[in-house]
Design an enzyme around this catalytic site. Structure first.
Site, PDB file in Angstrom:
ATOM      1  N   VAL A   1     -14.259  34.697  14.091  1.00 52.54           N
ATOM      2  CA  VAL A   1     -13.040  35.208  14.713  1.00 52.54           C
ATOM      3  C   VAL A   1     -12.025  35.400  13.599  1.00 52.54           C
ATOM      4  O   VAL A   1     -12.176  34.834  12.501  1.00 52.54           O
ATOM      5  CB  VAL A   1     -12.538  34.187  15.769  1.00 52.54           C
TER       6      VAL A   1
ATOM      7  N   HIS B   1     -17.443  20.498   6.722  1.00 54.27           N
ATOM      8  CA  HIS B   1     -16.885  20.798   5.404  1.00 54.27           C
ATOM      9  C   HIS B   1     -17.974  21.184   4.394  1.00 54.27           C
ATOM     10  O   HIS B   1     -18.023  20.623   3.301  1.00 54.27           O
ATOM     11  CB  HIS B   1     -16.127  19.580   4.856  1.00 54.27           C
TER      12      HIS B   1
END
Length: 510
Positions: free
Chosen positions: A85, A451
């Site tokens: 997105v 991460h």
């Protein structure tokens, strides 16, 4: 005939880094930029609501990757959410702005020392509210960084418990050179609403005539001329060409995946899946690693705040449980009690979940392994651009990681047992062992904290100016270039890297 468009720069990925690069480059009105993004606008109703991050996993704005079975986790596969997105994972994450520790950059090229990079963190920041005395923080940048708007009372009790076991508040607050200690978590929010890279960088730049955003389009491969120079990107319906450079900002999964699909990577492995090698670059995809988290949840019958419907309060004044980013407080420490930078993070969440994933009255301490030694790889499963890559982060392959994890769990026990917290809870939701079997508990339950880094490692795949070795006209600008996992959270690092890369691109252009 395939349609072709030409720009000065083609940037792939409108995430944490790509929004920054596109916005900074187009500050020069003489430069044209195409920003290619597989996802669409950030109009999902849950994106702006801080607690709405829980609703975005597995939604239409999530790539929803899954790792290969992990031997170090008993063969488990681990879900790997990544934002698909505008804003990328900065539009779907838990909004924690934690730049880490100055020593993180000892593993980078000397030109990326803390002294050289911290001005780029500051350039991105616009801190809201008053700061304690300490390092200088940014006040005019595009990203709003705010204190917790309405922290749960238990979050300050967590900080009190940390103090009882010897962890002082972080001097000057998180964001300076030394994050050892504890603090409420700064968040990328503006007045209780998520503030992503799309909010800070892309939307203000979207009206510029020299920026073209190509949404809903997957980059299928990088185009190379006969001499091996990157000349653009092939999409399903068109070629987007770059007069100057192609800049990959597709993240620690997307950037190496696109390099491999384009024939840039380990030649023998590429041939094995039907890709013609163009540049033999063995480091692509190798060195992948990630922070892990183990949630230690405890029952707390009175902790019902997050079981209530807080929509009315949030709509009224942007406070209440929906304004929470879930990880409201953190502590950074060395698990062995020795000197030096931290290797474990504790994240306090004023909510808990059952083993079936249902919210229950309780609290959670997440134990995060900050500096994993274990390494994995990202490889191609197929030459088909639509096929997801094989993601193998190599979790807990090294016993040293397990030992550090166990020590971190033991420290978290001390925090939960401190006077400030012990009367708030009644014990574990899923008891963890009190003996050496805690290592098995870690392997059975630890998961990603979102991460991933290292899959286009600086030094191996890119040079200190982020140029892909052996491929003129091509750079990688995102968290995949980070050589060692930082003692912080990688959204801040991706933004910093992009801020600096924009300057490098301008220098090389001029």
């Amino acid at each position: 005939m395939v349609e072709a468009e030409e720009f000065d720069y083609v940037v792939v990925g409108a995430g944490s880094a790509g929004c920054v690069v596109a916005a900074r480059l187009t500050e020069d009105p003489t430069v044209t930029v195409a920003l290619v993004e597989a996802g669409g606008p950030d109009d999902h109703p849950a994106i702006g609501v801080p607690l709405g991050a829980l609703e975005l996993f597995g939604s239409e704005v999530d790539w929803a990757f899954t790792t290969a079975p992990q031997p170090g986790l008993g063969g488990r596969e681990v879900p790997w959410p990544r934002g698909r997105v505008h804003g990328g994972s900065s539009a779907t994450n838990f909004q924690m702005w934690v730049p880490g520790h100055a020593a993180d950059f000892d593993d980078w090229h000397p030109s990326w020392s803390w002294e050289r990079v911290h001005p780029y963190f500051r350039r991105a920041e616009r801190w809201a509210g008053e700061r304690e005395a300490g390092p200088e923080f940014g006040t005019a940048g595009p990203l709003w960084i705010s204190p917790q708007r309405d922290p749960d009372p238990s979050s300050t009790r967590f900080l009190d418990a940390c103090a009882e076991v010897g962890l002082k508040p972080v001097e000057g607050g998180l964001g300076g050179p030394d994050n050892t200690g504890c603090a409420l978590t700064p968040v990328t929010q503006r007045e209780g609403v998520r503030w992503s890279s799309a909010d800070g960088y892309l939307k203000p730049a979207s009206g510029r005539p020299n920026l073209t955003v190509l949404s809903g389009r997957r980059a299928e491969r990088i185009m190379l001329d006969p001499d091996g120079r990157a000349t653009g990107v092939r999409l399903a319906d068109r070629a987007v060409t770059a007069r100057r450079e192609v800049v990959l900002c597709a993240g620690s999964v997307g950037s190496p995946h696109l390099l491999l699909l384009s024939g840039i990577g380990p030649a023998d492995e590429l041939r094995a899946v039907g890709v013609t090698p163009r540049v033999d670059l063995p480091g692509v995809g190798r060195g992948l690693h990630d922070h892990m988290i183990l949630d230690l949840a405890v029952h707390a019958p009175d902790a019902t705040r997050f079981l209530q419907d807080g929509r009315e309060q949030y709509e009224r004044d942007r406070t209440g449980p929906l304004s929470s980013n879930i990880g409201e407080a953190v502590a950074f420490l060395r698990a062995d009690g020795g000197d030096g930078p931290p290797d474990v993070e504790l994240i306090w969440s004023p909510m808990a979940f059952s083993d079936d994933g249902d919210p229950i009255p309780g609290y959670t301490v997440g134990v995060v392994l900050l500096r994993p030694r274990s390494r994995g790889r990202l490889t191609l499963a197929s030459a088909d651009p639509a096929a997801p890559p094989v993601i193998d982060p190599g979790y807990l392959a090294e016993e040293a990681d397990v030992r550090t994890y166990v020590a971190g769990v033991r420290f978290a026990e001390r925090v939960l047992g401190a006077a400030a917290l012990r009367d708030l809870h009644t014990g574990p939701v899923v008891p963890w062992p009190a003996d050496d079997a805690v290592a098995d508990y870690v392997r059975e339950r630890a998961t990603t904290v979102f991460h991933p880094v290292g899959s286009c490692r600086m030094g191996d795949v890119v040079d200190e100016r982020l140029r892909v070795r052996g491929v003129p006209g091509l750079r990688v600008v995102d968290a995949s270039v980070i050589p060692e996992a930082p003692r912080g959270h990688t959204h801040a690092h991706a933004v910093m890297i992009a801020e600096r890369a924009a300057g490098l691109l301008r220098e090389d252009r001029g």
